[in-house]
Motif scaffolding. Structure first.
Motif, PDB file in Angstrom:
ATOM      1  N   SER A   1      20.777  24.257  -1.100  1.00 33.41           N
ATOM      2  CA  SER A   1      21.477  23.301  -0.240  1.00 33.41           C
ATOM      3  C   SER A   1      21.061  23.472   1.218  1.00 33.41           C
ATOM      4  O   SER A   1      21.528  22.753   2.090  1.00 33.41           O
ATOM      5  CB  SER A   1      22.992  23.503  -0.364  1.00 33.41           C
ATOM      6  N   ASN A   2      20.202  24.467   1.490  1.00 36.14           N
ATOM      7  CA  ASN A   2      19.748  24.683   2.869  1.00 36.14           C
ATOM      8  C   ASN A   2      19.045  23.425   3.392  1.00 36.14           C
ATOM      9  O   ASN A   2      18.220  22.836   2.713  1.00 36.14           O
ATOM     10  CB  ASN A   2      18.781  25.883   2.898  1.00 36.14           C
ATOM     11  N   LYS A   3      19.408  23.030   4.635  1.00 33.54           N
ATOM     12  CA  LYS A   3      18.828  21.801   5.202  1.00 33.54           C
ATOM     13  C   LYS A   3      17.323  21.951   5.425  1.00 33.54           C
ATOM     14  O   LYS A   3      16.586  20.978   5.395  1.00 33.54           O
ATOM     15  CB  LYS A   3      19.497  21.468   6.543  1.00 33.54           C
ATOM     16  N   PHE A   4      16.890  23.181   5.706  1.00 35.92           N
ATOM     17  CA  PHE A   4      15.457  23.416   5.916  1.00 35.92           C
ATOM     18  C   PHE A   4      14.793  23.767   4.585  1.00 35.92           C
ATOM     19  O   PHE A   4      14.343  24.889   4.367  1.00 35.92           O
ATOM     20  CB  PHE A   4      15.240  24.535   6.939  1.00 35.92           C
ATOM     21  N   ARG A  24      10.082  20.199  -0.974  1.00 36.08           N
ATOM     22  CA  ARG A  24       9.842  18.841  -0.454  1.00 36.08           C
ATOM     23  C   ARG A  24       8.694  18.171  -1.227  1.00 36.08           C
ATOM     24  O   ARG A  24       8.718  16.971  -1.471  1.00 36.08           O
ATOM     25  CB  ARG A  24       9.519  18.901   1.037  1.00 36.08           C
ATOM     26  N   MET A  29       9.540  26.162   6.756  1.00 40.10           N
ATOM     27  CA  MET A  29       9.448  25.881   8.187  1.00 40.10           C
ATOM     28  C   MET A  29       7.984  25.665   8.596  1.00 40.10           C
ATOM     29  O   MET A  29       7.598  25.976   9.721  1.00 40.10           O
ATOM     30  CB  MET A  29      10.075  27.007   9.028  1.00 40.10           C
ATOM     31  N   GLY A  36       6.565  22.592   8.055  1.00 39.54           N
ATOM     32  CA  GLY A  36       6.427  21.167   8.316  1.00 39.54           C
ATOM     33  C   GLY A  36       5.528  20.441   7.329  1.00 39.54           C
ATOM     34  O   GLY A  36       5.316  20.885   6.185  1.00 39.54           O
ATOM     35  N   GLU A  37       4.992  19.320   7.799  1.00 34.52           N
ATOM     36  CA  GLU A  37       4.130  18.472   6.965  1.00 34.52           C
ATOM     37  C   GLU A  37       2.874  19.247   6.539  1.00 34.52           C
ATOM     38  O   GLU A  37       2.377  19.088   5.416  1.00 34.52           O
ATOM     39  CB  GLU A  37       3.743  17.231   7.785  1.00 34.52           C
ATOM     40  N   THR A  84      15.893  29.082   1.928  1.00 28.96           N
ATOM     41  CA  THR A  84      15.220  27.784   2.037  1.00 28.96           C
ATOM     42  C   THR A  84      14.499  27.403   0.756  1.00 28.96           C
ATOM     43  O   THR A  84      13.978  26.306   0.655  1.00 28.96           O
ATOM     44  CB  THR A  84      14.174  27.874   3.156  1.00 28.96           C
TER      45      THR A  84
END
Lengths: 395, 395
Positions: free
Chosen positions: B51-54, B60, B84, B86-87, B226
């Motif tokens: 459930s961690n937002k990051f 992803r 952490m 990113g893309e 995460t």
């Protein structure tokens, strides 16, 4: 305009009160464990208590008085919290005051306790101890020592507040903490005395307001005790008052005490300010900042002086608040440790961040880049000493 | 009616899958740090994530596939969480699969990672590592070792489920945990394989349902990572299925893994079940039980084997749930330590409670006497080893 002048000593700076402490034989080392604060005349008292549902007997005893009651006597004890003792625990307080009242004129006396939960007070020993009180003493040191438990240093502070018209009032406090210091505060007793001519309604309003950014913003171990108490009493002897100045002084004194509690958190070696800004709103910032100050992984990384900002990010992400890795920026003091263009900590920045973490106190700030919400929470590291203190049998 | 039969070994019990692991050179001791699970044909996969937002890049990456996609390949790595990042972190995964895809037929490949936050993957080393895979191996041990981090023992489990009609299916899992194990779960990777002929809709429903009383009910340190991932894949090779039996087996396997995570929590020496019953409702019971499993003061008292039930009561009182000291009853296994008629722990009961606490695992139950709400959370003690592991520089 007003001036805040730091004073030597503690409660001695406030006219109209007497205070002292003795050993009633509860502390094995023979140090003070029983104290009192009393006033010449009954005075106004405001209080903020623990949010714990199992409020201790002394708090329930206080809350039975009529609203806006005046008091002239506070009895303080350590080593026994008189918590989870039911109706009997409240009756014990009444019985103690019935005995003390035979020798002292008592008006709505208050008791305040800290110590182990689940044991009835030893009334006889307490009553015998009170007979040793010098009721005319003004010894702040003896008083504060009576409420210290695992505290490693004495917490007292006093200010004179000089107003523009040349008049001045004084404000002083004693405090005990260590362990269980938490948002929605803690096994914390704090007594603030003043001689300001402050109206009762201002006392209530300012005392309730000052805790948010002081005692409610600090955390040692995330637990909240049954006995937490912040109390304000005024003798009004100075005859003067200014609301803005009093509010400022009260905020300074309570924030200072709160930071001292963190500094003296069980086994704590560092005090860290966790600032969350750019949050959706202040409440979300508060949730994020307090999540950081309570995270075991953050606290142990601080103890280990490891600039592992991943634990900071992960804790923010897990806290449930609105956040996004594209706009997150993390600083240790003025060292940038993360933003989307610098995801990896290069050697140079890592060395700088590590140097920050070697300090006794520093700030970790997280900018969320979402809104204007801001909050600063204060916490400490968690090391071996915390475990040692709290794993000892019945500490 | 059905029978659950415990099987030797782990994933080897499931037909239709291949799995293995190698050292790609990330773990200093040369142990496996790169693994795979693949299937002969693309298969259905269900997943529950942190459930961690990051959420980390591999999660992803997974979530970009169409709903109900099928996969035939999972790549596993430890030492780097790819969180952490990113893309770029997501693109790294695509680039790795583009390389692997030159030699292996990949359908919607999945990656799953654990390790340090904030560093890009070493793509070259990973790709070089995958060339060492024996893609036809069926070595559960080699696979699970590739995802172990601070785990001190291997976590795998398998059952055969025999149905009334004489048919049977198998279910097996591998899991890694240690540290950060928490409600709303944890740096936890768990892969469940089955040959049951289970519909995709049941996979989703039963996987989502099983976490509440297993992975979401356990806590080591209250942090949520995460990268947490629970995945279920089926080859359907057994050709048989029964929903009730599968649900039971999945609950057993996930609860068992969850308790193993607590048992192997960093520095943990004891597993304690915290049962709250008689709460206003199940949600309040859950809040209370999880507050107990996360309280530092409770965890250190468990480490110290101190039957200081005051910390239990204080934590319940601070948790914000409806409770009352007049109806509270606390047991350590079958030893009554508190009710309103027994507020003080006499010597005999204290000795009995202390004996309970000397065991490796036991239950602390709080009956609130308010309603019918009930929940059991699982936690461990917090001792010096936890601090040592987590304060080490970049553990």
């Amino acid at each position: 305009m007003f001036n805040l002048i730091s004073l030597k000593n503690g409660l001695e700076n406030i006219e109209g009160f007497k205070f002292g402490g003795v050993s009633a034989g509860f502390k094995p080392n023979g140090d003070n464990d029983l104290g009192f604060i009393r006033s010449d005349e009954p005075v106004d008292v405001s209080a903020v208590f623990t949010s714990n549902k199992f409020k201790a007997a002394p708090i329930r005893h206080f809350l039975r008085y009529e609203p806006n009651f005046k008091t002239n006597f506070i009895l303080l004890n350590s080593k026994n919290a008189n918590a989870m003792t039911g109706e009997a625990g409240i009756n014990d307080i009444d019985e103690i005051f019935a005995q003390i009242g035979k020798n002292v004129n008592l008006t709505n006396p208050i008791m305040s306790s800290t110590g182990v939960i689940g044991y009835r007070l030893n009334k006889e020993k307490i009553i015998a101890g009170t007979s040793k009180f010098d009721l005319n003493s003004r010894d702040s040191d003896a008083t504060v020592r009576a409420i210290m438990t695992t505290d490693s240093f004495k917490k007292e502070l006093a200010f004179r507040v000089e107003l523009e018209d040349g008049s001045s009032f004084n404000i002083a406090c004693i405090c005990k903490g260590a362990g269980m210091i938490n948002p929605a505060f803690a096994t914390m007793l704090c007594f603030v005395l003043t001689d300001a001519n402050i109206p009762k309604s201002d006392m209530d309003e300012l005392l309730a307001g000052c805790v948010k950014h002081s005692f409610n913003a600090v955390s040692v171990d995330g637990d909240t005790s049954t006995n937490d108490t912040l109390m304000l009493l005024t003798s009004r002897k100075s005859g003067t008052y200014n609301k803005e100045a009093f509010k400022f002084a009260l905020e300074q004194i309570t924030l200072n005490m709160a930071l001292n509690l963190v500094k003296d958190g069980e086994g704590s070696t560092k005090v860290v300010a966790f600032e969350v800004n750019g949050a959706l709103n202040d409440l979300e910032a508060e949730v994020g900042a307090k999540a950081l100050s309570n995270s075991l992984l953050v606290k142990t990384a601080i103890f280990g002086e490891d600039p592992n900002w991943g634990r900071i990010a992960s804790t923010i992400g897990a806290s449930g608040i609105e956040c996004c890795d594209k706009s997150l920026v993390i600083y240790y003091d003025d060292v940038l440790v993360f933003d989307k263009d610098h995801p990896e900590l290069d050697e140079q920045r890592e060395a700088k961040a590590h140097a920050v973490m070697q300090k006794d106190s520093y700030k970790i700030s997280c900018s969320l880049g979402i809104g204007d919400g801001k909050f600063t929470a204060y916490g400490c590291d968690l090391g071996h000493t915390y475990v040692k203190i709290n794993a000892d049998y019945r500490s």
